[in-house]
Design a protein around this motif. Structure first.
Motif, mmCIF file in Angstrom:
data_model
loop_
_atom_site.group_PDB
_atom_site.id
_atom_site.type_symbol
_atom_site.label_atom_id
_atom_site.label_comp_id
_atom_site.label_asym_id
_atom_site.label_seq_id
_atom_site.Cartn_x
_atom_site.Cartn_y
_atom_site.Cartn_z
ATOM 1 N N GLN A 59 -12.454 -0.030 7.982
ATOM 2 C CA GLN A 59 -11.450 1.040 7.973
ATOM 3 C C GLN A 59 -10.238 0.652 7.132
ATOM 4 O O GLN A 59 -9.800 -0.506 7.134
ATOM 5 C CB GLN A 59 -11.006 1.361 9.394
ATOM 6 C CG GLN A 59 -12.123 1.875 10.294
ATOM 7 C CD GLN A 59 -12.713 3.188 9.803
ATOM 8 O OE1 GLN A 59 -11.982 4.147 9.536
ATOM 9 N NE2 GLN A 59 -14.031 3.240 9.669
ATOM 10 N N ALA A 60 -9.703 1.621 6.403
ATOM 11 C CA ALA A 60 -8.491 1.436 5.609
ATOM 12 C C ALA A 60 -7.501 2.532 5.963
ATOM 13 O O ALA A 60 -7.858 3.543 6.576
ATOM 14 C CB ALA A 60 -8.820 1.466 4.124
ATOM 15 N N THR A 61 -6.247 2.327 5.581
ATOM 16 C CA THR A 61 -5.217 3.345 5.773
ATOM 17 C C THR A 61 -4.514 3.584 4.447
ATOM 18 O O THR A 61 -4.765 2.880 3.465
ATOM 19 C CB THR A 61 -4.181 2.906 6.828
ATOM 20 O OG1 THR A 61 -3.547 1.689 6.379
ATOM 21 C CG2 THR A 61 -4.832 2.676 8.178
ATOM 22 N N SER A 62 -3.640 4.564 4.408
ATOM 23 C CA SER A 62 -2.873 4.864 3.200
ATOM 24 C C SER A 62 -1.421 5.076 3.563
ATOM 25 O O SER A 62 -1.109 5.621 4.625
ATOM 26 C CB SER A 62 -3.416 6.117 2.506
ATOM 27 O OG SER A 62 -2.556 6.519 1.443
ATOM 28 N N ASP A 63 -0.514 4.636 2.685
ATOM 29 C CA ASP A 63 0.910 4.870 2.907
ATOM 30 C C ASP A 63 1.426 6.036 2.070
ATOM 31 O O ASP A 63 2.627 6.261 1.979
ATOM 32 C CB ASP A 63 1.720 3.607 2.619
ATOM 33 C CG ASP A 63 1.588 3.120 1.176
ATOM 34 O OD1 ASP A 63 1.110 3.895 0.320
ATOM 35 O OD2 ASP A 63 1.968 1.970 0.895
ATOM 36 N N GLY A 64 0.510 6.759 1.449
ATOM 37 C CA GLY A 64 0.904 7.877 0.596
ATOM 38 C C GLY A 64 0.822 7.558 -0.875
ATOM 39 O O GLY A 64 0.784 8.459 -1.720
ATOM 40 N N LEU A 65 0.788 6.258 -1.196
ATOM 41 C CA LEU A 65 0.619 5.809 -2.576
ATOM 42 C C LEU A 65 -0.618 4.935 -2.718
ATOM 43 O O LEU A 65 -1.435 5.131 -3.603
ATOM 44 C CB LEU A 65 1.841 5.001 -3.045
ATOM 45 C CG LEU A 65 3.213 5.676 -3.096
ATOM 46 C CD1 LEU A 65 4.252 4.683 -3.568
ATOM 47 C CD2 LEU A 65 3.180 6.883 -4.016
ATOM 48 N N LEU A 379 -2.053 9.602 -4.521
ATOM 49 C CA LEU A 379 -0.747 10.139 -4.146
ATOM 50 C C LEU A 379 -0.940 11.287 -3.165
ATOM 51 O O LEU A 379 -1.612 12.272 -3.474
ATOM 52 C CB LEU A 379 -0.016 10.659 -5.389
ATOM 53 C CG LEU A 379 0.676 9.629 -6.288
ATOM 54 C CD1 LEU A 379 1.109 10.284 -7.593
ATOM 55 C CD2 LEU A 379 1.876 9.034 -5.580
ATOM 56 N N PHE A 380 -0.354 11.143 -1.978
ATOM 57 C CA PHE A 380 -0.383 12.209 -0.980
ATOM 58 C C PHE A 380 1.043 12.714 -0.746
ATOM 59 O O PHE A 380 2.011 11.960 -0.892
ATOM 60 C CB PHE A 380 -0.949 11.700 0.350
ATOM 61 C CG PHE A 380 -2.424 11.435 0.327
ATOM 62 C CD1 PHE A 380 -3.339 12.473 0.431
ATOM 63 C CD2 PHE A 380 -2.908 10.142 0.204
ATOM 64 C CE1 PHE A 380 -4.702 12.235 0.419
ATOM 65 C CE2 PHE A 380 -4.281 9.885 0.191
ATOM 66 C CZ PHE A 380 -5.174 10.933 0.295
ATOM 67 N N TRP A 381 1.160 13.976 -0.349
ATOM 68 C CA TRP A 381 2.468 14.571 -0.079
ATOM 69 C C TRP A 381 2.839 14.310 1.382
ATOM 70 O O TRP A 381 2.835 15.185 2.224
ATOM 71 C CB TRP A 381 2.449 16.063 -0.394
ATOM 72 C CG TRP A 381 3.811 16.685 -0.443
ATOM 73 C CD1 TRP A 381 4.378 17.497 0.494
ATOM 74 C CD2 TRP A 381 4.789 16.543 -1.475
ATOM 75 N NE1 TRP A 381 5.642 17.861 0.114
ATOM 76 C CE2 TRP A 381 5.925 17.298 -1.100
ATOM 77 C CE3 TRP A 381 4.821 15.841 -2.687
ATOM 78 C CZ2 TRP A 381 7.064 17.371 -1.887
ATOM 79 C CZ3 TRP A 381 5.961 15.921 -3.476
ATOM 80 C CH2 TRP A 381 7.062 16.674 -3.065
ATOM 81 N N THR A 382 3.159 13.046 1.674
ATOM 82 C CA THR A 382 3.620 12.693 3.013
ATOM 83 C C THR A 382 5.118 12.962 3.108
ATOM 84 O O THR A 382 5.780 13.226 2.098
ATOM 85 C CB THR A 382 3.358 11.209 3.300
ATOM 86 O OG1 THR A 382 4.166 10.410 2.406
ATOM 87 C CG2 THR A 382 1.886 10.848 3.100
ATOM 88 N N ALA A 383 5.659 12.873 4.307
ATOM 89 C CA ALA A 383 7.092 13.128 4.486
ATOM 90 C C ALA A 383 7.922 12.149 3.673
ATOM 91 O O ALA A 383 8.915 12.532 3.031
ATOM 92 C CB ALA A 383 7.445 13.020 5.975
ATOM 93 N N GLU A 384 7.533 10.859 3.685
ATOM 94 C CA GLU A 384 8.310 9.847 2.960
ATOM 95 C C GLU A 384 8.183 10.029 1.457
ATOM 96 O O GLU A 384 9.163 9.918 0.714
ATOM 97 C CB GLU A 384 7.843 8.449 3.360
ATOM 98 C CG GLU A 384 8.748 7.344 2.832
ATOM 99 C CD GLU A 384 8.359 5.966 3.314
ATOM 100 O OE1 GLU A 384 9.055 4.996 2.969
ATOM 101 O OE2 GLU A 384 7.342 5.852 4.043
ATOM 102 N N VAL A 385 6.977 10.316 0.986
ATOM 103 C CA VAL A 385 6.777 10.552 -0.446
ATOM 104 C C VAL A 385 7.554 11.788 -0.887
ATOM 105 O O VAL A 385 8.214 11.791 -1.934
ATOM 106 C CB VAL A 385 5.278 10.712 -0.769
ATOM 107 C CG1 VAL A 385 5.084 11.239 -2.192
ATOM 108 C CG2 VAL A 385 4.555 9.375 -0.604
ATOM 109 N N ALA A 386 7.501 12.849 -0.088
ATOM 110 C CA ALA A 386 8.199 14.088 -0.442
ATOM 111 C C ALA A 386 9.692 13.856 -0.589
ATOM 112 O O ALA A 386 10.320 14.328 -1.550
ATOM 113 C CB ALA A 386 7.928 15.152 0.623
#
Length: 447
Positions: A59-65, A379-386
């Protein structure tokens, strides 16, 4: 809901759709993306999932980047933020296994006896060497897009003029100058202690193993130091198994040759001369070279990119960003983004200037568009990335550029592309990098 309230809600909805662009209304209603947890095999090829000495946790996770992977081995677990970093960590695990193999050979054990050195423990568990790579990785996602704090003076005349204005008749400027001098000495001493004591024997071992001699992998550093200590006392022939090639060797070969074969003090002087010749002040050059987040490898790679951008105005703004980076993750991202600007400059369109502002370098191409280039996983549009992207966009909002483009080595979600477009930036992802000698093969990425 009463008929009156339903009517009121309908009026509000109609008014919003009339006076606000439709995309903005939809964006406000949509929740942020949450990459969550996902199978590592989703983005990694079979050869990237396991080797003789290691395997990637399922399993892996993503921080938005970046995807965050856990690398498991008999030396203990390591975390890697991003596929590129995963490749580096894999290489380091294989290097440890090779050092362990060498330490068990007769030639090595005979050398230990002949050298009369203290008992040698070449390989230790990662758990015995707590570092950032072992304990875990904070994302720092927002910092990528944020504004730089440091402003470097590029010309010595400007620096001297600024210093003269600061001098007051009451002598307070002198005390402040003395305090700054002491801080600079402390920073220089700390940097030297951390990086500049590396011996030639250690560098040769790192070169043979194909890994960065200034790695933050404490277990590997200790292992190389122990082996080179034995070698210094009793020479023995080094025989290495067939190790895989260095990740990105074609791209970083010139820099790594310098790092492996040059004394760190000489490397420091070389880099400083290039920066001073480019117009940077002595003060800013020293602030750059004393930032512990910027290892000699990162510094050399960045200076090489600046040399490759000779003739591009404002290239020393990249040094401002380097002085401002707070950790190795940010340093690595800055170095790779600047190298990618060099690739864009050579393969896609000439750059005319580097702009000050955000930590992610932004350049202006010959025909006027603003260009930023970054390597990510997705690249995901997470709250921190946004939040970070909106800050980033605001920095260049007043620029008269005819277009704004974010080139991505990796992928961007449809939501990220849509939101970025609403904010005035076109996202071009899945940029395929070709070799420098194959410029005709460079094609525009998918938008």
């Amino acid at each position: 809901m009463t008929p009156g309230r339903r009517w009121f809600a309908a009026v509000v909805a109609i008014s919003a759709s009339t006076f606000v662009p439709h995309g903005l209304v939809l964006a406000a209603q949509l929740p942020f993306e949450d990459p969550g947890t996902f199978p590592a095999s989703r983005d990694l090829a079979p050869a990237e999932l396991a080797g003789a000495e290691w395997k990637v946790a399922p399993q892996a996770t993503s921080d938005g980047l970046f995807n965050v992977y856990t690398l498991e081995s008999r030396f203990g677990p390591l975390q890697a933020r991003g596929r590129a970093t995963l490749g580096i960590r894999v290489k380091e695990v294989e290097a440890l296994a090779e050092l362990e193999r060498v330490s068990k050979t007769k030639v090595f054990t005979d050398a230990v006896v002949a050298s009369a050195v203290a008992p040698v423990k070449v390989v230790a568990s990662f758990a015995d060497n707590p570092t950032e790579t072992v304990k875990g990785i904070g994302s720092g996602v927002g910092r990528l897009w944020s504004k730089t704090k440091y402003q470097a003076q590029e010309m010595s005349h400007d620096a001297k003029e600024a210093a003269s204005k600061e001098k007051g008749e009451d002598g307070e400027a002198g005390a402040a100058e003395e305090s700054n001098t002491e801080k600079a000495k402390e920073a220089s001493t700390a940097y030297a202690k951390k990086y500049l004591g590396l011996s030639g024997a250690e560098r040769r071992w790192y070169g043979e193993l194909g890994v960065d001699p200034y790695t933050d992998n404490v277990a590997l550093r200790k292992a190389v130091k122990e082996v080179s200590r034995v070698e210094a006392a009793a020479k023995f022939g080094m025989r290495f198994a067939g190790l895989p090639s260095i990740p990105g060797a074609r791209e970083i070969g010139k820099v790594m040759d310098l790092v492996w074969n040059t004394d760190p003090w000489e490397l420091r002087q070389r880099n400083r001369k290039i920066l001073l010749d480019a117009g940077l002040t002595e003060e800013s050059a020293r602030a750059f070279e004393d930032n512990q987040a910027m290892s000699p490898t990162f510094q050399t790679a960045l200076v090489q990119s600046l040399a490759d951008l000779d003739g591009v105005a404002g290239r020393l703004h990249v040094v401002e960003r380097a002085i401002d980076v707070e950790d190795a993750r940010a340093a690595r991202l800055l170095v790779s983004s600047t190298a990618l600007l060099v690739r864009y400059h050579r393969q896609v369109a000439p750059l005319v200037e580097i702009l000050p502002g955000a930590r992610l370098p932004v350049a202006r191409a010959k025909d006027g568009p603003l260009i930023a280039v970054v390597t990510v996983d997705t690249l995901f549009w997470t709250a921190e990335v946004a939040a970070g992207v909106r800050d980033f966009v605001s920095i260049y909002a007043g620029d008269s550029a005819p277009a704004r483009e974010l080139w991505v080595v990796g992928e961007a979600s449809d939501r990220f592309k849509s939101e970025a477009k609403t904010l005035g930036w076109q996202v071009l992802d899945r940029w395929q990098l070709s070799a420098p000698e194959d410029r005709q093969a460079a094609t525009k990425p998918v938008s």
